[in-house]
Design a protein around this motif. Structure first.
Motif, PDB file in Angstrom:
ATOM      1  N   VAL A  34     -26.768  -4.902  29.681  1.00 50.09           N
ATOM      2  CA  VAL A  34     -25.731  -5.576  29.137  1.00 50.09           C
ATOM      3  C   VAL A  34     -25.260  -6.519  30.621  1.00 50.09           C
ATOM      4  O   VAL A  34     -24.730  -5.963  31.211  1.00 50.09           O
ATOM      5  CB  VAL A  34     -24.437  -4.760  28.638  1.00 50.09           C
ATOM      6  N   ILE A  35     -25.287  -7.770  30.486  1.00 50.20           N
ATOM      7  CA  ILE A  35     -24.829  -8.591  31.456  1.00 50.20           C
ATOM      8  C   ILE A  35     -23.408  -9.198  31.068  1.00 50.20           C
ATOM      9  O   ILE A  35     -23.044  -9.591  30.063  1.00 50.20           O
ATOM     10  CB  ILE A  35     -25.820  -9.961  31.485  1.00 50.20           C
ATOM     11  N   PHE A  36     -22.545  -8.765  32.293  1.00 48.45           N
ATOM     12  CA  PHE A  36     -21.275  -8.781  32.218  1.00 48.45           C
ATOM     13  C   PHE A  36     -20.891 -10.361  32.014  1.00 48.45           C
ATOM     14  O   PHE A  36     -21.626 -11.339  32.760  1.00 48.45           O
ATOM     15  CB  PHE A  36     -20.428  -8.393  33.296  1.00 48.45           C
ATOM     16  N   SER A  37     -19.921 -10.825  31.371  1.00 50.15           N
ATOM     17  CA  SER A  37     -19.495 -12.295  31.165  1.00 50.15           C
ATOM     18  C   SER A  37     -18.697 -12.559  32.336  1.00 50.15           C
ATOM     19  O   SER A  37     -17.983 -12.003  33.126  1.00 50.15           O
ATOM     20  CB  SER A  37     -18.358 -12.522  30.016  1.00 50.15           C
ATOM     21  N   TYR A  83     -20.467  -7.291  23.219  1.00 51.36           N
ATOM     22  CA  TYR A  83     -21.951  -6.751  23.307  1.00 51.36           C
ATOM     23  C   TYR A  83     -22.132  -6.224  21.711  1.00 51.36           C
ATOM     24  O   TYR A  83     -21.471  -5.226  21.313  1.00 51.36           O
ATOM     25  CB  TYR A  83     -22.338  -5.783  24.224  1.00 51.36           C
ATOM     26  N   ASN A  84     -22.887  -7.183  20.700  1.00 53.05           N
ATOM     27  CA  ASN A  84     -22.829  -6.723  19.447  1.00 53.05           C
ATOM     28  C   ASN A  84     -24.427  -6.459  19.595  1.00 53.05           C
ATOM     29  O   ASN A  84     -25.581  -7.153  20.025  1.00 53.05           O
ATOM     30  CB  ASN A  84     -22.873  -7.947  18.553  1.00 53.05           C
ATOM     31  N   ALA A  85     -24.972  -5.090  18.771  1.00 53.79           N
ATOM     32  CA  ALA A  85     -26.404  -4.708  18.713  1.00 53.79           C
ATOM     33  C   ALA A  85     -26.602  -3.976  17.146  1.00 53.79           C
ATOM     34  O   ALA A  85     -25.561  -3.793  16.670  1.00 53.79           O
ATOM     35  CB  ALA A  85     -26.386  -3.503  19.670  1.00 53.79           C
ATOM     36  N   LYS A  86     -27.850  -3.817  17.075  1.00 57.17           N
ATOM     37  CA  LYS A  86     -28.343  -3.159  15.794  1.00 57.17           C
ATOM     38  C   LYS A  86     -29.135  -1.865  16.257  1.00 57.17           C
ATOM     39  O   LYS A  86     -29.892  -2.053  17.311  1.00 57.17           O
ATOM     40  CB  LYS A  86     -29.319  -4.033  14.874  1.00 57.17           C
ATOM     41  N   PHE A  87     -28.936  -0.837  15.885  1.00 55.59           N
ATOM     42  CA  PHE A  87     -29.331   0.317  16.302  1.00 55.59           C
ATOM     43  C   PHE A  87     -30.809   0.223  16.417  1.00 55.59           C
ATOM     44  O   PHE A  87     -31.575  -0.133  15.521  1.00 55.59           O
ATOM     45  CB  PHE A  87     -29.021   1.470  15.525  1.00 55.59           C
ATOM     46  N   THR A  99     -14.557  -4.937  31.459  1.00 62.32           N
ATOM     47  CA  THR A  99     -14.312  -4.490  30.112  1.00 62.32           C
ATOM     48  C   THR A  99     -15.280  -4.970  29.075  1.00 62.32           C
ATOM     49  O   THR A  99     -15.837  -6.191  29.170  1.00 62.32           O
ATOM     50  CB  THR A  99     -12.841  -4.915  29.451  1.00 62.32           C
ATOM     51  N   VAL A 100     -16.038  -3.822  28.558  1.00 65.45           N
ATOM     52  CA  VAL A 100     -17.146  -4.490  27.677  1.00 65.45           C
ATOM     53  C   VAL A 100     -16.730  -3.920  25.902  1.00 65.45           C
ATOM     54  O   VAL A 100     -16.461  -2.570  25.849  1.00 65.45           O
ATOM     55  CB  VAL A 100     -18.376  -3.755  27.961  1.00 65.45           C
ATOM     56  N   VAL A 101     -16.754  -4.518  25.133  1.00 65.13           N
ATOM     57  CA  VAL A 101     -16.301  -4.381  23.619  1.00 65.13           C
ATOM     58  C   VAL A 101     -17.822  -3.949  22.916  1.00 65.13           C
ATOM     59  O   VAL A 101     -18.698  -5.062  22.908  1.00 65.13           O
ATOM     60  CB  VAL A 101     -15.710  -5.272  22.982  1.00 65.13           C
ATOM     61  N   PHE A 102     -18.162  -3.008  22.712  1.00 63.16           N
ATOM     62  CA  PHE A 102     -19.676  -2.654  21.918  1.00 63.16           C
ATOM     63  C   PHE A 102     -19.466  -2.751  20.477  1.00 63.16           C
ATOM     64  O   PHE A 102     -18.548  -1.674  20.148  1.00 63.16           O
ATOM     65  CB  PHE A 102     -20.350  -1.356  22.638  1.00 63.16           C
ATOM     66  N   THR A 103     -20.085  -3.338  19.685  1.00 64.40           N
ATOM     67  CA  THR A 103     -20.065  -3.115  18.357  1.00 64.40           C
ATOM     68  C   THR A 103     -21.594  -2.842  17.890  1.00 64.40           C
ATOM     69  O   THR A 103     -22.385  -3.510  18.224  1.00 64.40           O
ATOM     70  CB  THR A 103     -19.533  -4.630  17.713  1.00 64.40           C
ATOM     71  N   LEU A 104     -21.752  -1.836  17.241  1.00 61.42           N
ATOM     72  CA  LEU A 104     -23.076  -1.490  16.648  1.00 61.42           C
ATOM     73  C   LEU A 104     -23.253  -1.212  15.323  1.00 61.42           C
ATOM     74  O   LEU A 104     -22.492  -0.828  14.509  1.00 61.42           O
ATOM     75  CB  LEU A 104     -23.129  -0.113  17.445  1.00 61.42           C
ATOM     76  N   TYR A 143     -21.682  -4.334  40.176  1.00 64.45           N
ATOM     77  CA  TYR A 143     -22.778  -4.782  39.583  1.00 64.45           C
ATOM     78  C   TYR A 143     -22.689  -5.883  38.634  1.00 64.45           C
ATOM     79  O   TYR A 143     -21.350  -6.017  38.230  1.00 64.45           O
ATOM     80  CB  TYR A 143     -23.769  -3.916  38.985  1.00 64.45           C
ATOM     81  N   LYS A 144     -23.616  -6.880  38.272  1.00 64.22           N
ATOM     82  CA  LYS A 144     -23.224  -8.038  37.395  1.00 64.22           C
ATOM     83  C   LYS A 144     -23.934  -7.502  35.897  1.00 64.22           C
ATOM     84  O   LYS A 144     -23.718  -8.296  35.064  1.00 64.22           O
ATOM     85  CB  LYS A 144     -23.980  -9.333  37.788  1.00 64.22           C
TER      86      LYS A 144
END
Length: 119
Positions: free
Chosen positions: A102-105, A112-116, A27-32, A79-80
């Motif tokens: 995005v490397i999985f925990s 995963y927090n990112a800026k556009f 599971t990945v929580v993406f915040t942009l 995959y990792k």
């Protein structure tokens, strides 16, 4: 001769089936952060692993007016890591450049927090 064929077939079957990597539910929580962009109409993410696709946007939900969007994605992978790009108003970030990796925990969920368009 029959025993040799049976034994060879059995060995080949074992070799082929033992090469399969074990897959894991990730599971990945993406915040942009899109706070530097004006007139946001839609925000999405595209990527390698299902349920994401490179063919269409998976829409992100606005969590802070005109600045933060988020989505939680769960899928099976061996995959990792995975690769993604964010899309704002039908414009891809990092045009003609490498995807985000995005490397999985080690834990069940990766945040995963990112800026556009910023690394």
């Amino acid at each position: 001769m029959k025993n040799i064929l049976v034994t060879t077939s059995l060995l080949l079957t074992l070799l082929v089936t033992s090469c399969v990597q074990k897959s894991y539910k990730k599971t990945v929580v993406f915040t942009l952060d899109v706070s530097k962009i004006k007139s946001i109409k839609k925000v999405g993410v595209r990527g390698n692993d299902k349920p994401l696709s490179w063919d269409y946007d998976t829409q992100m939900k606005e969590i802070k007016k005109d600045s933060l969007f988020q989505i939680t994605i769960t899928g099976e992978t061996a995959y990792k890591f995975t690769e993604v790009k964010f899309v704002v108003n039908d414009t891809f970030e990092f045009k003609d450049k490498d995807n985000r990796r995005v490397i999985f925990s080690e834990k069940d969920t990766t945040f995963y927090n990112a800026k556009f368009n910023k690394r």
